[in-house]
Enzyme design. Structure first.
Site, PDB file in Angstrom:
ATOM      1  N   ARG A 184       0.812  -1.214   0.000  1.00  0.00           N
ATOM      2  CA  ARG A 184       0.000   0.000   0.000  1.00  0.00           C
ATOM      3  C   ARG A 184       0.849   1.271   0.000  1.00  0.00           C
ATOM      4  NH1 ARG A 184      -5.202  -0.946   1.187  1.00  0.00           N
ATOM      5  NH2 ARG A 184      -5.499   1.237   1.707  1.00  0.00           N
ATOM      6  N   ASN A 240      -4.319   7.150   6.958  1.00  0.00           N
ATOM      7  CA  ASN A 240      -4.346   6.866   5.527  1.00  0.00           C
ATOM      8  C   ASN A 240      -5.426   7.745   4.928  1.00  0.00           C
ATOM      9  OD1 ASN A 240      -4.408   5.748   2.956  1.00  0.00           O
ATOM     10  ND2 ASN A 240      -5.736   4.053   3.564  1.00  0.00           N
ATOM     11  N   GLU A 292      -2.061  -3.542 -22.583  1.00  0.00           N
ATOM     12  CA  GLU A 292      -1.809  -4.068 -21.237  1.00  0.00           C
ATOM     13  C   GLU A 292      -0.411  -4.698 -21.161  1.00  0.00           C
ATOM     14  OE1 GLU A 292      -2.925  -3.705 -18.393  1.00  0.00           O
ATOM     15  OE2 GLU A 292      -2.317  -5.456 -17.256  1.00  0.00           O
ATOM     16  N   GLU A 352       5.840  -0.608 -16.344  1.00  0.00           N
ATOM     17  CA  GLU A 352       5.758  -0.318 -14.903  1.00  0.00           C
ATOM     18  C   GLU A 352       6.750  -1.103 -14.072  1.00  0.00           C
ATOM     19  OE1 GLU A 352       1.984  -1.218 -12.985  1.00  0.00           O
ATOM     20  OE2 GLU A 352       1.617  -2.803 -14.414  1.00  0.00           O
ATOM     21  N   HIS A 404       1.001   4.806 -39.713  1.00  0.00           N
ATOM     22  CA  HIS A 404       0.546   6.204 -39.689  1.00  0.00           C
ATOM     23  C   HIS A 404       1.439   7.047 -38.774  1.00  0.00           C
ATOM     24  CE1 HIS A 404      -2.986   5.309 -42.087  1.00  0.00           C
ATOM     25  NE2 HIS A 404      -3.010   4.174 -41.423  1.00  0.00           N
ATOM     26  N   LYS A 408       0.005   0.525  -5.068  1.00  0.00           N
ATOM     27  CA  LYS A 408      -1.057  -0.391  -5.487  1.00  0.00           C
ATOM     28  C   LYS A 408      -2.407   0.315  -5.611  1.00  0.00           C
ATOM     29  CE  LYS A 408      -2.629  -4.578  -6.351  1.00  0.00           C
ATOM     30  NZ  LYS A 408      -2.305  -5.057  -7.711  1.00  0.00           N
TER      31      LYS A 408
HETATM   32  C1  F6R Z   1      -1.156  -1.647 -13.339  1.00  0.00           C
HETATM   33  C2  F6R Z   1      -2.074  -1.342 -12.252  1.00  0.00           C
HETATM   34  C3  F6R Z   1      -2.784  -0.035 -12.275  1.00  0.00           C
HETATM   35  C4  F6R Z   1      -4.221  -0.202 -11.753  1.00  0.00           C
HETATM   36  C5  F6R Z   1      -4.907   1.160 -11.639  1.00  0.00           C
HETATM   37  C6  F6R Z   1      -6.343   1.027 -11.217  1.00  0.00           C
HETATM   38  O1  F6R Z   1      -0.609  -2.919 -13.198  1.00  0.00           O
HETATM   39  O2  F6R Z   1      -2.238  -2.113 -11.353  1.00  0.00           O
HETATM   40  O3  F6R Z   1      -2.774   0.544 -13.540  1.00  0.00           O
HETATM   41  O4  F6R Z   1      -4.908  -1.032 -12.641  1.00  0.00           O
HETATM   42  O5  F6R Z   1      -4.216   1.946 -10.721  1.00  0.00           O
HETATM   43  O6  F6R Z   1      -6.438   0.392  -9.981  1.00  0.00           O
HETATM   44  P1  F6R Z   1      -7.790  -0.255  -9.480  1.00  0.00           P
HETATM   45  O7  F6R Z   1      -8.099  -1.382 -10.395  1.00  0.00           O
HETATM   46  O8  F6R Z   1      -7.501  -0.705  -8.078  1.00  0.00           O
HETATM   47  O9  F6R Z   1      -8.824   0.811  -9.555  1.00  0.00           O
END
Ligand code: F6R
Length: 602
Positions: free
Chosen positions: A27, A100, A477, A484, A500, A597
């Site tokens: 987190r 938090n 993706e 990342e 293009h 995350k």
């Molecule tokens: C990439 C990743 C991020 C999440 C994004 C949305 O691997 O994990 O791009 O997908 O921050 O997060 P959520 O799904 O928790 O809303």
């Protein structure tokens, strides 16, 4: 974007808290700290750095006391340093807390408190809360009353753990727009941002709702409303998560474990949603105007969902990044609008804001979420869970394929209600979906070959991922995964776009990864691979067609699969490729730099 853990019982609190913080590190991990309390006083140690390093440097495991709270931070106000690390205290040092969220009105509160003589040590928004409680204590009969009065003055989001030196039998936990769950033990109790933090000790949980706080002792807990102080009765739930699920189970990284968990996760997503999608499809059938809102990987899941919805249900959703949706589409949302929000964490600030806007405008909101009890599930009119289990690696893997599973099931069911696709075709897809976990197992056997491929690519500086139709989001993706965690520049785009503009970037040896399942545009894609090859690109194809063997420098053989179901198995080699490249380049794939995350700030 931080993690909180609290403990009160008979064990050394520091041990429980350190373990919990390690499980919450996903987190946020730029700094951490702990406060424990014994009969004498509060003991605080905190600093910038990762938990393991801080345990050594600050001797965190030597803190005395059987009650305490801990925090792992991802900075939002104030740079990550020792002083800004939580816990924060008031002037007297008797009130300590971890937070938090974000206090929006902290600047004005700070001004007022400075004028009253309070001395601030940090640059954080959090510290004002400790001083505000101290201020309210002057005119209150109890600490609890002072805390309530102080918290009612805050604007913003907060989950808090609070300890007061003069009350050695209790801790306080508060929730408002940031997650907090209590863990109920035997002669001991816990609280945390997320269940895995205390799962080793108990799986009996109570999810606090916004505007609630809990007074927690080792043998008691009381939950009350922040606004009125009125007691709230809440049921104790049993979390279905096991510690096994929340730990690495022998894998070197959570990400690799989570990639390998996908067959199980997809099966669970199917089983967990059979009835739920029927109900949901019935409720959403009347909506012709559909928006899908999400960010990052969840957004890519939405893009795949668009293809499936339009092919089966003949409904064309507008898929928007939640951060854009809020500002661009406000005037178009009304009671006849359906908004599907996709979010693993259920906490992403932009997605939550988009959902709230949709609700305000009277739209129906359906959420596809992984974290049970998260904020998104509280805003939505109805929720479908992905049942992927906790995802600790920052890069989304199993939550992506389970989002795709749920979207596919929903589209099939919607098509059934609307009568837009023959029952025979829908049955064929349902059968195919049940086989996807096995296909993923088959693809996972390429792990060693993908590692070898990664060894040959480790020094490349740019990657291109191309696809057509439903494979364009897979290409996007795949590129996102690579960026990342390996920090290599990558672009994911529709193969038709290559000439293009992007073709100008191709030079000798630049990898072009083609996502090439069999389907109506495969021939065209093969033509695009040839174009790239003619410019010296190193071409890597994922597919099952013989024709690919002739054009691609490397072919990752995929099992044959219905094109509509292909995004699930086809993303897996791209996850593994990104993983191996990250590890070979010396990166920690579970904790990529600059990322967290759950993105709980806009
Ligand atoms: C990439 C990743 C991020 C999440 C994004 C949305 O691997 O994990 O791009 O997908 O921050 O997060 P959520 O799904 O928790 O809303």
């Amino acid at each position: 974007m931080c993690g909180i853990i609290g403990y009160i019982g008979e064990r050394p609190a520091c041990e429980v808290i350190v373990k919990g913080l390690k499980r919450l590190e996903y987190r946020g991990y730029d700094s951490a700290g702990i406060v424990t309390g014994d009969e004498e006083a509060l003991h605080i140690r905190k600093g910038a750095g990762r938990i393991d390093e801080l345990v050594e440097r600050l001797k965190l495991l030597e803190l005395p006391g059987k009650r305490g709270i801990g925090h792992t931070r991802w900075a939002t106000h104030g740079v990550p340093n020792d002083i800004n690390a939580h816990p924060h205290t008031d002037c007297s040092g008797k009130v300590a807390l971890v937070h938090n969220g974000i206090i929006e009105n902290y600047a004005e509160i700070r001004e007022e408190l400075l004028a009253k003589g309070h001395r601030f040590k940090s640059d954080t928004d959090t510290e004002v809360i400790a001083h505000l409680i101290e201020e309210e204590l002057k005119s209150s009969e109890s600490f609890e009353e002072a805390m309530r009065k102080a918290l009612l003055k805050l604007k913003g989001s907060f989950a808090l753990g609070i300890i007061y030196a003069e009350e050695p039998d209790r801790l306080y936990f508060v929730r408002n727009e940031s997650p907090l769950v209590l863990g109920i033990g035997d002669g001991e109790n816990f609280a945390a941002s997320d269940v895995p933090a205390f799962l080793e000790y108990t799986n009996r949980v109570i999810f606090l709702d916004d505007g609630e706080y809990a007074v927690v002792g080792k043998d008691f807990y009381v939950i009350k409303k922040l606004a009125t102080g009125e007691v709230v009765e809440k049921p104790v739930d049993e979390s279905g998560w096991t510690l096994e699920m929340a730990e690495k189970s022998g894998y070197p990284h959570f990400m690799l474990k989570e990639i390998h968990e996908q067959p199980r996760a997809i099966r669970d997503a199917i089983h967990g949603n059979i009835d739920a999608v029927k109900k949901a499809a019935g409720e959403i059938a009347r909506y012709e105007k559909i928006f899908v809102v999400a960010m990052g990987t969840s957004y890519h899941a939405g893009l795949v969902g668009k293809y499936i919805f339009q092919r089966l249900a003949k409904r064309i959703p507008i898929v928007e990044e939640a951060s854009e949706f809020r500002y661009e589409f406000e005037d178009l949302i009304d009671e006849d609008t359906l908004v599907i929000a996709i979010t693993q964490s259920g906490e992403t600030a932009d997605t939550l804001a988009a959902m709230k806007l949709a609700k305000k405008k009277g739209a129906k909101v359906l959420a596809i979420v992984n974290v049970v009890g998260s904020m998104a599930t509280r805003i939505a009119d109805l929720t479908l869970y992905t049942h992927a289990g906790p995802e600790i690696g920052v890069a989304a893997t199993k939550t992506y394929t389970t989002q795709l599973t749920v979207l596919t099931m929903l589209a099939i069911e919607l098509a059934r209600v609307l009568g837009t696709t023959s029952e025979e075709r829908l049955k064929e897809l349902e059968e195919g979906l049940r086989e996807v976990p096995e296909l993923v197992e088959e693809v996972l056997r390429h792990d060693a070959a993908l590692r070898e491929l990664a060894e040959n690519l480790v020094n490349k500086r740019d990657f291109f991922y191309i696809g057509r139709g439903i494979s364009v989001p897979t290409a996007m993706e795949g590129a996102l995964k690579l960026k990342e965690i390996s920090y290599i520049h990558a672009e994911g785009l529709s193969a038709g776009e290559l000439k293009h503009g992007p073709l100008a970037l191709l030079e000798e040896g630049v990898p072009v990864v083609a996502v090439a399942p069999s389907g109506k545009t495969l021939d065209k894609l093969i033509g695009n691979i040839e174009e790239a090859k003619a410019r010296g690109a190193l071409t890597i194809a994922l597919g099952s067609s013989e024709a690919l063997k002739r054009v691609a420098d490397t072919l990752i053989e995929m099992p044959p699969v219905d094109e509509l179901l292909s995004p699930m198995p086809y993303i897996v080699p791209l996850q593994l490729l990104a993983y191996h490249l990250a590890v070979l380049r010396g990166n920690d794939p579970d904790k990529p730099r600059n990322l967290a995350k759950s993105v709980t700030v806009e």
